[in-house]
Scaffold this motif. Structure first.
Motif, short mmCIF file in Angstrom:
data_model
loop_
_atom_site.label_atom_id
_atom_site.label_comp_id
_atom_site.label_asym_id
_atom_site.label_seq_id
_atom_site.Cartn_x
_atom_site.Cartn_y
_atom_site.Cartn_z
N ALA A 1 0.82 -1.22 0.00
CA ALA A 1 0.00 0.00 0.00
C ALA A 1 0.86 1.26 0.00
O ALA A 1 0.36 2.35 -0.32
N GLN A 2 2.12 1.16 0.36
CA GLN A 2 3.01 2.32 0.40
C GLN A 2 3.57 2.56 -0.99
O GLN A 2 4.48 1.87 -1.44
N ARG A 3 3.04 3.56 -1.68
CA ARG A 3 3.38 3.80 -3.07
C ARG A 3 4.47 4.85 -3.26
O ARG A 3 4.83 5.16 -4.40
N THR A 4 4.99 5.42 -2.17
CA THR A 4 6.03 6.44 -2.26
C THR A 4 7.26 6.00 -1.49
O THR A 4 7.14 5.53 -0.35
N HIS A 5 8.41 6.13 -2.10
CA HIS A 5 9.67 5.82 -1.42
C HIS A 5 10.20 7.09 -0.77
O HIS A 5 10.48 8.09 -1.45
N CYS A 6 10.34 7.04 0.53
CA CYS A 6 10.88 8.18 1.28
C CYS A 6 11.97 7.63 2.20
O CYS A 6 11.68 7.01 3.23
N CYS A 7 13.22 7.86 1.83
CA CYS A 7 14.34 7.30 2.58
C CYS A 7 14.55 8.06 3.88
O CYS A 7 14.71 9.30 3.86
N PRO A 8 14.57 7.38 5.04
CA PRO A 8 14.80 8.06 6.32
C PRO A 8 16.25 8.49 6.52
O PRO A 8 16.54 9.26 7.43
N VAL A 9 17.17 8.01 5.67
CA VAL A 9 18.58 8.33 5.83
C VAL A 9 18.97 9.56 5.02
O VAL A 9 19.51 10.52 5.56
N CYS A 10 18.70 9.50 3.72
CA CYS A 10 19.10 10.62 2.85
C CYS A 10 17.94 11.51 2.45
O CYS A 10 18.14 12.57 1.85
N GLY A 11 16.70 11.10 2.74
CA GLY A 11 15.53 11.92 2.42
C GLY A 11 15.10 11.86 0.98
O GLY A 11 14.26 12.67 0.55
N TYR A 12 15.62 10.93 0.22
CA TYR A 12 15.26 10.82 -1.19
C TYR A 12 13.80 10.37 -1.30
O TYR A 12 13.43 9.31 -0.79
N THR A 13 12.98 11.17 -1.96
CA THR A 13 11.55 10.90 -2.09
C THR A 13 11.20 10.81 -3.57
O THR A 13 11.48 11.72 -4.35
N VAL A 14 10.58 9.69 -3.90
CA VAL A 14 10.25 9.42 -5.30
C VAL A 14 9.17 8.35 -5.31
O VAL A 14 9.03 7.61 -4.32
N PRO A 15 8.35 8.25 -6.35
CA PRO A 15 7.40 7.15 -6.41
C PRO A 15 8.09 5.80 -6.27
O PRO A 15 9.21 5.60 -6.76
N ARG A 16 7.44 4.89 -5.58
CA ARG A 16 8.00 3.58 -5.28
C ARG A 16 8.49 2.85 -6.52
O ARG A 16 9.60 2.30 -6.55
N ASP A 17 7.70 2.84 -7.59
CA ASP A 17 8.06 2.12 -8.80
C ASP A 17 9.22 2.79 -9.53
O ASP A 17 10.02 2.11 -10.17
#
Length: 388
Positions: free
Chosen positions: A325-341
């Motif tokens: 269900a989590q469709r967005t990638h948000c990295c807790p280390v570097c903060g890189y945010t992008v759609p999961r796919d």
């Protein structure tokens, strides 16, 4: 020895009622030879002369056709043996009908829009495109939807030159959409089975009500087969356009080497109803379409292990488990945010780049990246997608 490229083109044929009867008779003769070989455990075509002497009606079928029937049994047995060596449970070859005939090297002649077959006669063929190269083999097939096709296998001496370009793309196959690539191009899932489910359910219900052996049941069986055929045609049409889109635009294509069977048989997929969507997507067929088109165009294709492509961050490599269900990638280390796919597609391309002999991106070291292009939905009838 000069290498040759093999081509397979399929055409619709329209036999007359008389020729159609000969074709069905030929199918019955081939089925008889197949059953006889299985019952007597004879798998060499050297048995055919004695068999023809005992059963003169077999002389009504071209000799190469009967030889291919015996050779096909040998190929099937070899395939079962290989599966058994891998630890798979395999059964025995079953007695069944034959719905195709193979003419090899002789027994056929193509002149204009007329195809002549030995022991069968002449029939009309719809040459929708020219046959490339020299014809080596012809396969005549009758489908459950009561349509006739012929597959012509031909060879050309030329081989494609390998591409010298540098345009590369990574493609992530998923169920939210059919695919997402590193350039932000998103192809929506066609859901062909879902669209035809209502019609198919009604047609199958009427088929179950029909009396066995009746004329209405035979007619309804053809209607059901035509719905299945329409679903397959729509799926193939989409996959041909999708694969052609990437082969025409890129020199390096990276894809996941997905193992479909455990994904379909998993309990989670069954409970959530994803098994039907996975099978409808036909990811293996999509991969094979790109594979042979890339081979014909001289384009490089690389298959990589799909493990953790979704969980790993493309920038810093941090691995974090995500729910579907989590469709967005948000990295807790570097903060890189992008759609999961999109993140998965970038990881696929990065892993494949090592296989192509190019160094890994330095973006991992400096933990910065160029923002990806925004996702763009591409409908299947988009004019930019070239047709087959």
């Amino acid at each position: 020895m000069e290498s040759a490229m093999r081509h397979v083109t399929r055409y619709r044929i329209y036999p007359s009622q008389k020729v159609e009867g000969r074709l069905f008779t030929g199918f019955a003769r081939c089925a008889f030879v197949r059953t006889w070989c299985l019952e007597n455990k004879v798998y060499q075509d050297s048995c055919l002369p004695k068999l023809k002497a005992e059963y003169p009606e077999l002389k009504e079928v071209h000799s190469k056709v009967l030889q291919n029937v015996v050779q096909q049994i040998v190929h099937n047995l070899c395939a079962l043996r290989k599966l058994k060596e891998k630890g798979r449970k395999v059964g025995k070859l079953q007695k069944k009908g034959v719905h195709s005939m193979i003419y090899e090297q002789s027994g056929f002649k193509l002149t204009g829009n007329r195809l002549w077959l030995s022991k069968i006669g002449e029939l009309r063929i719809e040459l929708s495109r020219p046959v490339p190269g020299r014809i080596k083999q012809i396969v005549v097939k009758h489908t459950p939807a009561h349509k006739w096709f012929v597959a012509i296998i031909s060879e050309t001496p030329d081989t494609p030159e390998l591409t010298t370009g540098t345009r590369a793309v990574g493609i992530d196959l998923n169920l939210e959409n059919f695919s997402t690539d590193t350039d932000g191009m998103v192809f929506p899932h066609p859901h062909n089975v879902r669209k035809a489910a209502k019609r198919l359910r009604r047609a199958q219900r009427k088929l179950s009500w029909a009396v066995d052996g009746s004329r209405n049941r035979r007619k309804q069986r053809v209607r059901v087969a035509r719905i299945h055929e329409q679903v397959e045609n729509r799926r193939n049409d989409f996959l041909h356009k999708w694969s052609r889109y990437y082969v025409d635009r890129y020199d390096y294509i990276a894809l996941e080497h997905l193992n479909i069977k455990p994904m379909v048989e998993s309990l989670d997929a069954k409970l959530r109803g994803r098994s039907k969507s996975i099978l409808d997507a036909a990811w293996y067929k999509a991969r094979e379409f790109i594979r042979y088109k890339a081979a014909n165009a001289g384009t490089y294709m690389h298959l990589i292990d799909p493990a953790y492509t979704t969980q790993d961050c493309f920038i810093c490599g941090h691995r974090e488990k995500k729910d579907l269900a989590q469709r967005t990638h948000c990295c807790p280390v570097c903060g890189y945010t992008v759609p999961r796919d999109m993140n998965a597609a970038q990881n696929i391309l990065k892993r494949a780049s090592v296989g192509w002999g190019t160094p890994e991106s330095t973006l991992v070291e400096i933990r910065t990246a160029t923002p990806p292009s925004p996702a763009v939905q591409v409908p299947v009838n988009e004019t930019r997608i070239s047709r087959l």
